[in-house]
Design an enzyme around this catalytic site. Structure first.
Site, PDB file in Angstrom:
ATOM      1  CE  LYS A 154      -3.710   2.301   2.445  1.00  0.00           C
ATOM      2  NZ  LYS A 154      -4.771   2.156   3.444  1.00  0.00           N
ATOM      3  CE  LYS A 187      -6.266   1.670  -0.506  1.00  0.00           C
ATOM      4  NZ  LYS A 187      -6.714   1.579   0.852  1.00  0.00           N
TER       5      LYS A 187
HETATM    6  C1  PBG Z   1      -7.521   3.391   5.187  1.00  0.00           C
HETATM    7  C2  PBG Z   1      -7.934   3.165   3.805  1.00  0.00           C
HETATM    8  C3  PBG Z   1      -7.756   4.079   2.765  1.00  0.00           C
HETATM    9  C4  PBG Z   1      -8.357   3.516   1.646  1.00  0.00           C
HETATM   10  C5  PBG Z   1      -8.901   2.272   2.016  1.00  0.00           C
HETATM   11  N1  PBG Z   1      -8.597   2.054   3.385  1.00  0.00           N
HETATM   12  C6  PBG Z   1      -7.164   5.433   2.719  1.00  0.00           C
HETATM   13  C7  PBG Z   1      -5.894   5.742   3.348  1.00  0.00           C
HETATM   14  O1  PBG Z   1      -5.023   4.893   3.532  1.00  0.00           O
HETATM   15  O2  PBG Z   1      -5.731   6.910   3.656  1.00  0.00           O
HETATM   16  C8  PBG Z   1      -8.411   4.197   0.316  1.00  0.00           C
HETATM   17  C9  PBG Z   1      -9.359   3.683  -0.665  1.00  0.00           C
HETATM   18  C10 PBG Z   1      -9.629   4.597  -1.796  1.00  0.00           C
HETATM   19  O3  PBG Z   1      -8.994   5.655  -1.984  1.00  0.00           O
HETATM   20  O4  PBG Z   1     -10.542   4.240  -2.556  1.00  0.00           O
HETATM   21  N2  PBG Z   1      -6.902   2.485   5.925  1.00  0.00           N
END
Ligand code: PBG
Length: 330
Positions: free
Chosen positions: A201, A255
């Site tokens: 991530k 992601k």
């Molecule tokens: C948080 C989380 C995020 C997303 C999913 N879970 C955002 C972040 O890490 O700030 C983002 C998903 C998206 O942008 O569609 N743990």
């Protein structure tokens, strides 16, 4: 190996007619390739539009059936639940995450009651929807503290498993959390609860609209670079994944999606584990608003989704999933 030589070989021959193009298609999409994220809010009989994500809504628990029915009918295998909790429930420690009457817990119970095992439920394991500072972990002296955060994540995982969550998805990027969560699940008789690790991530600007959707954008202090990965790196992603597989992850998430297709491909090549791609909110909003403005046509959605399959993704988390039958018809 590439063989053949023009003019004996003319690749355009097989592209000439639609039937022939269909025969040589290498990748395709079906509803089974999708996970539908759903935003939930408190209250009664409400469906709220999310300004930064045209076509995506937040639902109160009593209105969840409106969207879950559609997913079940389309045979989408799983939904992912994301809560937007009231500001007065947020605090430094994110304690609402451990409240057995919180929005996510209520939503899991509701969906399981109505749909049993017709559809899987996936829940984030992270504190950001619940903390007043918008970070995924606990803070001490301006640092996100790893091991103390894991203790809370274990309890959040056990609570969600108890409610009936099928797939826990730690998206917090703390070191060592997969192993600790796995052991806690084993010891508490939740052996069959799966873990989908957001192992790769990245600290990304593409999460902006999501933070709007769960109400953590304005509150977020600083950035998430001490736990989410630097987008300049790819070897580091493979190290993260190797660790999470050893610790017991059943599946891996990459992601954001589109800028990271190379990561999906190398995970698939090296580890042979199910890999999911998250087409995140910023990607969704970019494509959707460009279509709205007629800068590109709507087929761009299908094209972007097929890209994930070509790279090797087994499934895609996408805000388009609830409209997938229309998209597949393009
Ligand atoms: C948080 C989380 C995020 C997303 C999913 N879970 C955002 C972040 O890490 O700030 C983002 C998903 C998206 O942008 O569609 N743990």
């Amino acid at each position: 190996m590439i063989t053949g030589k023009y003019p004996n070989l003319r690749l355009r021959r097989s592209r000439k007619e639609s039937w022939s193009r269909r025969l040589i298609q290498e990748n395709t999409l079906s509803a089974s390739d999708f996970i539908l994220p759903i935003f939930i809010i408190d209250g009664l009989n409400k469906r709220e539009q999310i300004a930064s994500m045209p076509g995506v809504y937040r639902y109160t628990i009593d209105r969840l059936a409106q969207v879950v029915d559609r997913a079940v009918k389309k045979e989408i295998p799983m939904v992912a639940l994301f809560p937007k909790i009231k500001k007065n429930l947020k605090n430094e420690m994110g304690t609402e995450a451990l409240n057995e009457n919180n929005l996510v817990c209520k939503a899991i119970l509701e969906i399981k009651k109505k749909y049993k095992n017709q559809i899987g439920i996936m829940c984030d394991v992270a504190l950001d929807p619940y903390t007043s500072h918008g970070h995924d972990g606990l803070i001490k002296s301006n640092q996100i503290i790893n091991d103390e955060t894991i203790e809370v994540l274990i309890n959040q995982s056990l609570l969600q498993a108890e409610m009936g969550c099928d797939v826990l998805a730690p998206s917090d990027m703390m070191d060592g959390r997969i192993g600790k969560i796995r052991i806690a699940l084993e010891n508490s008789n939740y052996k069959d609860v799966q873990i989908l690790s957001y192992a790769a991530k990245y600290a990304s600007s593409f999460y902006g609209p999501f933070r709007d959707a769960v109400g953590s954008k304005k509150s977020l202090k600083g950035d998430k670079k001490t736990y989410q990965m630097d987008f300049r790196n790819s070897d580091e992603a493979l190290r993260e994944i190797a660790l999470d597989i050893k610790e017991g992850a059943d599946m891996i998430m990459v992601k954001p999606g589109l800028p990271y297709l190379d990561i999906i491909k190398s995970i698939k090549e090296k580890f042979k584990i199910p890999v999911f791609a998250y087409q995140v909110s910023g990607e969704y909003s970019l494509i959707s608003s460009a279509i709205q403005k007629k800068l590109i046509d709507k087929h761009a959605i299908f094209e972007s989704l097929v890209g994930f399959k070509r790279a090797g993704a087994n499934a895609i988390v996408s805000y388009y999933a609830d409209r997938i039958d229309e998209i597949l018809k393009y």
